[in-house]
Design a protein around this motif. Structure first.
Motif, PDB file in Angstrom:
ATOM      1  N   VAL A  12       0.842  -1.200   0.000  1.00 37.05           N
ATOM      2  CA  VAL A  12       0.000   0.000   0.000  1.00 37.05           C
ATOM      3  C   VAL A  12       0.875   1.247   0.000  1.00 37.05           C
ATOM      4  CG1 VAL A  12      -1.758   1.276   1.267  1.00 37.05           C
ATOM      5  CG2 VAL A  12      -1.872  -1.220   1.148  1.00 37.05           C
ATOM      6  N   ALA A  13       1.962   1.244   0.803  1.00 42.17           N
ATOM      7  CA  ALA A  13       2.883   2.381   0.791  1.00 42.17           C
ATOM      8  C   ALA A  13       3.484   2.570  -0.596  1.00 42.17           C
ATOM      9  CB  ALA A  13       3.986   2.155   1.825  1.00 42.17           C
ATOM     10  N   ASP A  14       3.840   1.479  -1.227  1.00 39.30           N
ATOM     11  CA  ASP A  14       4.367   1.507  -2.593  1.00 39.30           C
ATOM     12  C   ASP A  14       3.339   2.134  -3.544  1.00 39.30           C
ATOM     13  OD1 ASP A  14       5.694   1.059  -4.946  1.00 39.30           O
ATOM     14  OD2 ASP A  14       5.975  -1.077  -4.663  1.00 39.30           O
ATOM     15  N   ASN A  15       2.100   1.691  -3.454  1.00 42.16           N
ATOM     16  CA  ASN A  15       1.056   2.215  -4.330  1.00 42.16           C
ATOM     17  C   ASN A  15       0.825   3.704  -4.099  1.00 42.16           C
ATOM     18  OD1 ASN A  15       0.679  -0.259  -5.498  1.00 42.16           O
ATOM     19  ND2 ASN A  15      -1.164  -0.766  -4.359  1.00 42.16           N
ATOM     20  N   LEU A  16       0.768   4.121  -2.845  1.00 38.51           N
ATOM     21  CA  LEU A  16       0.524   5.536  -2.555  1.00 38.51           C
ATOM     22  C   LEU A  16       1.688   6.405  -3.021  1.00 38.51           C
ATOM     23  CD1 LEU A  16      -1.052   5.213   1.004  1.00 38.51           C
ATOM     24  CD2 LEU A  16      -2.228   5.826  -1.113  1.00 38.51           C
ATOM     25  N   PHE A  17       2.906   5.908  -2.870  1.00 38.81           N
ATOM     26  CA  PHE A  17       4.090   6.633  -3.332  1.00 38.81           C
ATOM     27  C   PHE A  17       4.028   6.866  -4.834  1.00 38.81           C
ATOM     28  CE2 PHE A  17       8.506   6.491  -4.946  1.00 38.81           C
ATOM     29  CZ  PHE A  17       9.080   7.549  -4.250  1.00 38.81           C
ATOM     30  N   GLY A  46       6.081  10.851  -2.711  1.00 41.35           N
ATOM     31  CA  GLY A  46       6.120  10.612  -4.142  1.00 41.35           C
ATOM     32  C   GLY A  46       5.953  11.890  -4.937  1.00 41.35           C
ATOM     33  N   ARG A  47       5.024  12.743  -4.490  1.00 42.37           N
ATOM     34  CA  ARG A  47       4.823  14.026  -5.177  1.00 42.37           C
ATOM     35  C   ARG A  47       6.077  14.892  -5.100  1.00 42.37           C
ATOM     36  NH1 ARG A  47       0.158  16.176  -6.898  1.00 42.37           N
ATOM     37  NH2 ARG A  47      -1.788  15.020  -6.619  1.00 42.37           N
ATOM     38  N   ALA A 100      10.953  19.068   2.395  1.00 40.98           N
ATOM     39  CA  ALA A 100       9.793  18.221   2.699  1.00 40.98           C
ATOM     40  C   ALA A 100      10.182  16.746   2.685  1.00 40.98           C
ATOM     41  CB  ALA A 100       8.681  18.486   1.684  1.00 40.98           C
ATOM     42  N   ILE A 101      11.057  16.347   1.742  1.00 39.75           N
ATOM     43  CA  ILE A 101      11.516  14.958   1.668  1.00 39.75           C
ATOM     44  C   ILE A 101      12.264  14.575   2.940  1.00 39.75           C
ATOM     45  CG2 ILE A 101      13.143  13.428   0.489  1.00 39.75           C
ATOM     46  CD1 ILE A 101      12.381  14.923  -2.129  1.00 39.75           C
ATOM     47  N   ILE A 102      13.157  15.460   3.389  1.00 41.59           N
ATOM     48  CA  ILE A 102      13.925  15.185   4.611  1.00 41.59           C
ATOM     49  C   ILE A 102      12.993  15.032   5.801  1.00 41.59           C
ATOM     50  CG2 ILE A 102      15.589  16.173   6.229  1.00 41.59           C
ATOM     51  CD1 ILE A 102      16.942  17.519   3.819  1.00 41.59           C
ATOM     52  N   LYS A 103      11.998  15.899   5.904  1.00 41.27           N
ATOM     53  CA  LYS A 103      11.059  15.839   7.021  1.00 41.27           C
ATOM     54  C   LYS A 103      10.277  14.537   7.014  1.00 41.27           C
ATOM     55  CE  LYS A 103       7.278  18.408   9.201  1.00 41.27           C
ATOM     56  NZ  LYS A 103       6.412  19.621   9.135  1.00 41.27           N
ATOM     57  N   HIS A 104       9.781  14.129   5.857  1.00 42.25           N
ATOM     58  CA  HIS A 104       9.016  12.877   5.769  1.00 42.25           C
ATOM     59  C   HIS A 104       9.872  11.685   6.184  1.00 42.25           C
ATOM     60  CE1 HIS A 104       5.435  14.589   4.256  1.00 42.25           C
ATOM     61  NE2 HIS A 104       5.851  14.844   3.031  1.00 42.25           N
ATOM     62  N   LEU A 105      11.095  11.610   5.665  1.00 38.47           N
ATOM     63  CA  LEU A 105      11.943  10.447   5.942  1.00 38.47           C
ATOM     64  C   LEU A 105      12.384  10.400   7.395  1.00 38.47           C
ATOM     65  CD1 LEU A 105      14.105  10.299   2.686  1.00 38.47           C
ATOM     66  CD2 LEU A 105      12.156   8.880   3.321  1.00 38.47           C
ATOM     67  N   ASN A 106      12.488  11.545   8.050  1.00 35.05           N
ATOM     68  CA  ASN A 106      12.860  11.557   9.466  1.00 35.05           C
ATOM     69  C   ASN A 106      11.705  11.130  10.366  1.00 35.05           C
ATOM     70  OD1 ASN A 106      15.508  12.339   9.042  1.00 35.05           O
ATOM     71  ND2 ASN A 106      15.060  14.529   9.221  1.00 35.05           N
TER      72      ASN A 106
END
Length: 677
Positions: A377-382, A527-528, A599-605
């Protein structure tokens, strides 16, 4: 392989269904039993919801029994067979290509179950685990909705690509509950109908409450002679799952409808292997009124009724069912098949019905944990986020490139250098496919609806729809309706542009304002951000190089929705370095590369880690490297080579995210730091 294996919890069946039909004389008969993975309960629920919306207030006035308690007991019955007090239950689906996938997704959402495919789960030490973004999480029970032969390619059908290797070993060790238990489908075999009256007397000491279809098994000599004698008045069907020679299809075939050659082929097959055939009486059904083209007509119908094992191990009956209406006036039961319509079935009484719903059985404990997010599901949403963002970027190129034409008439030939750069971008991202024309107008039109191009707007929307279909239980109905909406075909070129722009804006708005800030939203937004940063790096390299013209810079600001912000900030007109800074380095511009990287850094943290050693994981390290690069850049040093480096780093980061979170195959079982909980 299932011989001698006892189900965990002691119950082979957790849900049962029967097709029943009413004859013209008012007598009901059982037409078929469903014990493998009975379908239709979700359709009954959907029909009830639809009827309640149309007939507002009528359920209360008619004292209609509600369906929610039945589904509550079904879920509680499966949970009661598990060994843990708060079990994790999943609905195992064959996938989105299964004809009842929509029903399965609806049931999973309604009951709060995980919707999983075979590739989502793995067996480790005789227990079943779900691949999630946090590692491997234990699954206590599977409500399986597939052919049992495909459940385990190691123990059953080795050709199965949708099963769970080792699942039979887990069942044998008592490591998981599977509902219904594999092998239960044997009771669906039509041959049992021939013995049901005698079985009822032998096992229960009483006659059947409802008669079943009169059935003759050709494996008995006397019965086979009856079938040959009355062949034209009977329906010939397979006795077991395998379709025997001569029938040519899985369902029964009325002997009177067969040609002489077909009749002889079946009779010859019965002589060779009589045990493979049964014959049943032709059941005529009563009819119900149905509207068709504005007229009221009579159509035959069958009713599917459901029983579920409750938390105490007893059976509870759905107060309703699933009706199918035949497409033609043929009242024979064999005529009802695919393509039929359905209707809601109600049970009502004189006493008022308490307002029961699934809420009445919910725990009073407050929870803010959004639950388990499967890797698939994470893959699909990404990738849903990436495809939608890419489609919006391609549409922006088309809109900007065609904006200079008079009255939006893109048939006019536009040959300025900026337009040629835009066409080059569309060709570079595969938005057109094998187009012979070099006319910008033709390129723009193809970039919208060239079905053969990987990155045309039409292809990207189709890809997003396909990915969304694989996670229907996680997508809001409004979002799915937008995904499922047909691609606009009619109208002028600019009108189609406006429709598509509004659709992409709606996608972004629904994601921003209606998705809970869970891990699922983070993957969609991640993903966005990755896709937008990639597109911005390509645009910056092409439209803001040292030779960029004022038209190029204006086009870049239009493509990044930064025109207004730039005009407010700089009153002296267009200049290369300010444009580079705004599109590349401005951390307050939501359309800049710097904003996306932050935003990418924030999500991954925020996303979970597999280890608790406090060390950064590879995807976090790569993101931090991106952030450090952006922090040291200036507008003057932000050259095309830097943009190419950024693009490579972003693609590497996407691969690292996939490798870490989107667990597939057996690698996840050997991964360091694997979590088993």
């Amino acid at each position: 392989p299932m011989i001698g294996i006892k189900p965990t919890g002691g119950h082979f069946l957790h849900i049962y269904a029967a097709d029943i039909g009413r004859g013209p004389d008012g007598e009901w008969r059982v037409l078929a039993d469903h014990t493998r993975s009975p379908a239709g309960a979700g359709y009954a629920l959907e029909n009830r919801l639809a009827a309640s919306q149309v007939l507002v207030g009528l359920p209360g006035r008619l004292n209609i029994q509600r369906l929610a308690p039945f589904f509550t007991e079904l879920r509680a019955g499966i949970a009661a067979s598990c060994t843990r007090s708060e079990p994790r239950i999943a609905l195992l689906t064959p996938g989105r290509f299964n004809q009842s996938y929509a029903e399965q997704a609806h049931l999973a959402r309604y009951l709060g179950l995980l919707l999983v495919e075979g590739a989502d789960v793995a067996v480790h030490d005789d227990r079943v685990y779900l691949r999630t973004i946090e590692g491997m999480k234990r699954v206590d029970a599977l409500w399986q909705r597939m052919d049992a032969r495909l459940l385990d390619p190691l123990a059953l059908d080795s050709r199965s690509a949708i099963g769970v290797p080792g699942l039979v070993d887990a069942m044998a060790a008592g490591g998981t509950v599977v509902a219904n238990f594999p092998g239960s489908a044997v009771l669906e075999a039509p041959v049992f109908a021939a013995f049901m009256p005698r079985l009822s007397q032998r096992l229960l000491g009483e006659d059947l409450r409802l008669p079943n279809i009169a059935t003759w098994w050709c494996g008995q000599a006397a019965e086979a002679e009856v079938v040959r004698r009355d062949f034209d008045d009977l329906v010939v069907a397979p006795a077991f799952g395998t379709v025997p020679v001569g029938l040519g299809e899985a369902g029964g075939r009325p002997g009177g409808d067969l040609s002489p050659a077909q009749r002889q082929a079946i009779l010859d097959g019965m002589m060779r292997r009589p045990q493979d055939y049964v014959a049943q009486e032709v059941v005529n059904l009563s009819t119900m009124p149905v509207t068709e083209s504005g007229d009221l007509v009579s159509r035959p119908f069958t009713l599917r009724v459901f029983a579920a094992r409750n938390r105490n191990g007893a059976w509870t009956i759905m107060p309703g069912g699933f009706v199918r209406m035949g497409p033609i006036a043929d009242i024979r039961a064999t005529s009802i098949g695919a393509g039929t319509r359905s209707a809601d079935v109600i049970v009502h009484g004189a006493a008022p019905v308490a307002p029961v719903s699934l809420l009445s059985d919910a725990s009073t404990t407050i929870r803010r944990n959004p639950g388990t997010l499967p890797s698939r599901v994470a893959d699909n949403l990404f990738w849903l986020g990436r495809y939608l963002e890419r489609g919006e970027a391609v549409l922006a190129l088309v809109r900007t490139g065609s904006a200079g034409a008079i009255d939006g008439d893109v048939n006019a030939a536009v040959t300025d250098s900026t337009t040629l750069r835009i066409c080059g971008q569309l060709i570079a991202v595969d938005a057109v496919n094998g187009l012979a024309s070099t006319n910008p107008a033709d390129i723009f039109a193809a970039a919208l609806d060239d079905a053969g191009a990987i990155s045309s707007v039409a292809s990207l929307l189709q890809a997003a729809r396909t990915i969304g279909a694989g996670s229907r239980e996680r997508i809001a109905s409004d979002f799915w309706q937008l995904l499922a909406a047909p691609f606009p075909e009619a109208g002028l070129f600019q009108e189609k542009n406006l429709v598509l722009k509004a659709r992409f804006a709606a996608f972004a708005g629904l994601a921003a304002e209606h998705m809970g800030r869970t891990a699922g939203w983070r993957f969609h937004d991640l993903g966005r951000r990755v896709e937008r940063a990639l597109a911005l790096a390509r645009l910056l390299a092409d439209f803001a190089d040292d030779d960029a013209t004022a038209n190029d810079l204006a086009a870049l600001l239009d493509l990044t929705d930064s025109q207004i912000g730039y005009r407010q900030r700089y009153s002296t007109g267009l200049a290369l370095l300010p444009v580079r800074d705004m599109v590349g380095l401005d951390p307050f511009n939501p359309r800049s590369i710097s904003f996306q990287v932050n935003a990418i850094i924030k999500h991954l943290n925020v996303l979970p880690r597999l280890k608790d050693d406090g060390m950064a994981e590879p995807q976090q390290t790569a993101a931090a490297g991106l952030g450090a690069l952006m922090a040291t850049l200036t507008a003057r040093s932000f050259t095309a080579s830097v943009c190419a480096d950024l693009e490579g780093r972003l693609l590497e980061l996407s691969d690292l995210v996939s490798h870490r979170f989107f667990l597939r195959g057996s690698e996840a079982l050997r991964a360091a730091g694997m979590t088993l909980a």
